[in-house]
Design a protein around this motif. Structure first.
Motif, mmCIF file in Angstrom:
data_model
loop_
_atom_site.group_PDB
_atom_site.id
_atom_site.type_symbol
_atom_site.label_atom_id
_atom_site.label_comp_id
_atom_site.label_asym_id
_atom_site.label_seq_id
_atom_site.Cartn_x
_atom_site.Cartn_y
_atom_site.Cartn_z
ATOM 1 N N ALA A 94 0.827 -1.221 0.000
ATOM 2 C CA ALA A 94 0.000 0.000 0.000
ATOM 3 C C ALA A 94 0.864 1.275 0.000
ATOM 4 N N PRO A 95 0.425 2.316 -0.694
ATOM 5 C CA PRO A 95 -0.766 2.363 -1.552
ATOM 6 C C PRO A 95 -0.496 1.748 -2.930
ATOM 7 N N VAL A 96 -1.515 1.087 -3.427
ATOM 8 C CA VAL A 96 -1.357 0.296 -4.646
ATOM 9 C C VAL A 96 -2.161 0.907 -5.800
ATOM 10 N N VAL A 97 -1.520 0.950 -6.957
ATOM 11 C CA VAL A 97 -2.198 1.348 -8.195
ATOM 12 C C VAL A 97 -1.965 0.230 -9.193
ATOM 13 N N MET A 98 -3.038 -0.273 -9.758
ATOM 14 C CA MET A 98 -2.884 -1.260 -10.842
ATOM 15 C C MET A 98 -3.134 -0.571 -12.166
ATOM 16 N N ILE A 99 -2.261 -0.824 -13.121
ATOM 17 C CA ILE A 99 -2.516 -0.328 -14.477
ATOM 18 C C ILE A 99 -2.566 -1.566 -15.359
ATOM 19 N N ASP A 100 -3.763 -1.835 -15.857
ATOM 20 C CA ASP A 100 -4.055 -3.133 -16.466
ATOM 21 C C ASP A 100 -3.677 -4.222 -15.453
ATOM 22 N N ASP A 101 -2.787 -5.150 -15.816
ATOM 23 C CA ASP A 101 -2.462 -6.229 -14.876
ATOM 24 C C ASP A 101 -1.229 -5.938 -14.025
ATOM 25 N N ALA A 102 -0.589 -4.803 -14.241
ATOM 26 C CA ALA A 102 0.659 -4.511 -13.518
ATOM 27 C C ALA A 102 0.367 -3.824 -12.193
ATOM 28 N N VAL A 103 0.951 -4.377 -11.125
ATOM 29 C CA VAL A 103 0.759 -3.807 -9.788
ATOM 30 C C VAL A 103 1.900 -2.831 -9.501
ATOM 31 N N HIS A 104 1.528 -1.610 -9.150
ATOM 32 C CA HIS A 104 2.527 -0.613 -8.738
ATOM 33 C C HIS A 104 2.307 -0.383 -7.245
ATOM 34 N N GLY A 105 3.332 -0.738 -6.450
ATOM 35 C CA GLY A 105 3.187 -0.652 -4.998
ATOM 36 C C GLY A 105 3.945 0.519 -4.416
ATOM 37 N N THR A 106 3.570 0.862 -3.171
ATOM 38 C CA THR A 106 4.155 1.992 -2.422
ATOM 39 C C THR A 106 4.338 3.220 -3.325
ATOM 40 N N VAL A 107 3.287 3.536 -4.037
ATOM 41 C CA VAL A 107 3.325 4.663 -4.979
ATOM 42 C C VAL A 107 3.201 5.969 -4.200
ATOM 43 N N THR A 108 4.027 6.949 -4.554
ATOM 44 C CA THR A 108 3.893 8.287 -3.974
ATOM 45 C C THR A 108 3.377 9.233 -5.064
ATOM 46 N N PRO A 109 2.786 10.341 -4.667
ATOM 47 C CA PRO A 109 2.310 11.296 -5.684
ATOM 48 C C PRO A 109 3.432 11.726 -6.623
ATOM 49 N N ASP A 110 4.642 11.876 -6.085
ATOM 50 C CA ASP A 110 5.767 12.319 -6.930
ATOM 51 C C ASP A 110 6.093 11.317 -8.033
ATOM 52 N N GLN A 111 5.800 10.053 -7.795
ATOM 53 C CA GLN A 111 6.120 9.025 -8.797
ATOM 54 C C GLN A 111 5.084 8.959 -9.928
ATOM 55 N N VAL A 112 3.951 9.584 -9.709
ATOM 56 C CA VAL A 112 2.847 9.422 -10.670
ATOM 57 C C VAL A 112 3.199 9.887 -12.086
ATOM 58 N N PRO A 113 3.799 11.108 -12.257
ATOM 59 C CA PRO A 113 4.065 11.541 -13.646
ATOM 60 C C PRO A 113 4.933 10.548 -14.417
ATOM 61 N N ALA A 114 6.003 10.047 -13.789
ATOM 62 C CA ALA A 114 6.883 9.103 -14.503
ATOM 63 C C ALA A 114 6.148 7.796 -14.783
ATOM 64 N N MET A 115 5.326 7.371 -13.842
ATOM 65 C CA MET A 115 4.578 6.122 -14.027
ATOM 66 C C MET A 115 3.631 6.259 -15.238
ATOM 67 N N LEU A 116 2.933 7.379 -15.318
ATOM 68 C CA LEU A 116 2.021 7.584 -16.442
ATOM 69 C C LEU A 116 2.788 7.732 -17.753
ATOM 70 N N GLU A 117 3.928 8.395 -17.675
ATOM 71 C CA GLU A 117 4.720 8.632 -18.886
ATOM 72 C C GLU A 117 5.131 7.316 -19.549
ATOM 73 N N LYS A 118 5.488 6.325 -18.722
ATOM 74 C CA LYS A 118 5.884 5.019 -19.285
ATOM 75 C C LYS A 118 4.756 4.431 -20.140
ATOM 76 N N TYR A 119 3.553 4.547 -19.633
ATOM 77 C CA TYR A 119 2.418 3.989 -20.378
ATOM 78 C C TYR A 119 2.090 4.827 -21.614
ATOM 79 N N LEU A 120 2.281 6.144 -21.485
ATOM 80 C CA LEU A 120 2.065 6.995 -22.661
ATOM 81 C C LEU A 120 3.039 6.624 -23.767
ATOM 82 N N GLU A 121 4.286 6.389 -23.361
ATOM 83 C CA GLU A 121 5.300 5.989 -24.351
ATOM 84 C C GLU A 121 4.888 4.674 -25.010
ATOM 85 N N LYS A 122 4.417 3.758 -24.176
ATOM 86 C CA LYS A 122 4.001 2.452 -24.718
ATOM 87 C C LYS A 122 2.837 2.636 -25.710
ATOM 88 N N ALA A 123 1.899 3.495 -25.347
ATOM 89 C CA ALA A 123 0.758 3.736 -26.243
ATOM 90 C C ALA A 123 1.243 4.304 -27.572
#
Ligand code: FES
Length: 184
Positions: free
Chosen positions: A144-173
């Motif tokens: 905790a706190p946990v964010v799942m994006i599709d089947d991938a579990v992202h654990g101990t996520v902090t607000p500061d990590q959110v932009p980079a986490m989203l960026e990875k998926y944007l790149e993939k898209a």
């Protein structure tokens, strides 16, 4: 051949085109059952798993082929929460709002995602990449706190990590869309 029969043939052909041959064949099978209307939920599940959501055109086509009143199909689709009536993003972000995650700051993480994407719960980003959803305990409270994006579990996520986490998926898209437009 009467005009009425001609009209029905055209309507049926259009409905088959909207749903695609496999689902149309499934409905044909359902219509062989003694109470074909009871198959409505199964048919809607099939349509949703194929197209990701139930568009108005899908609902109309199901009503035509299954010979069920359109109002009944629309009513069933909107009654059950597991049916989606709007398109979803390429990636589904699921923020855990269970107690353990909440205590560890899930709300702040969710707010950061909302701010970054400019959408709120249940909405899809304008570029069609992300849909934001919330859920109860995802079963990984130790992370905790946990964010799942599709089947991938992202654990101990902090607000500061959110932009980079989203960026990875944007790149993939972006990579995926370039791959789709590239000639074979
Ligand atoms: S409460 Fe979030 S994973 Fe259990």
């Amino acid at each position: 051949m009467s005009e009425c029969t001609d009209n029905w043939s055209a309507v049926e052909a259009a409905a088959r085109m909207v749903l695609g041959a496999p689902i149309a064949a499934f409905i044909d099978d359902c219509r062989q059952q003694p109470n074909s209307q009871s198959q409505l939920i199964a048919v809607l599940h099939k349509v949703q798993s194929q197209y990701g959501y139930l568009a108005d055109t899908h609902l109309d086509a199901v009503a035509q082929l299954l010979q069920v009143p359109a109002a009944k199909v629309a009513g069933v689709a909107s009654f059950y929460h597991f049916f989606r009536l709007k398109p979803r993003g390429k990636f589904i972000i699921n923020v855990c709002l269970g107690t353990a995650c909440y205590v560890k700051g899930a709300e702040r993480v969710a707010q950061k995602i909302i701010d970054e994407l400019g959408i709120t719960w249940g909405e899809t980003s304008k570029d069609g990449v992300f849909t934001l959803e919330g859920s109860r305990c995802l079963g990984t409270c130790g992370l905790a706190p946990v964010v799942m994006i599709d089947d991938a579990v992202h654990g101990t996520v902090t607000p500061d990590q959110v932009p980079a986490m989203l960026e990875k998926y944007l790149e993939k898209a972006k990579r995926d869309s370039v791959g789709q437009t590239r000639p074979a």
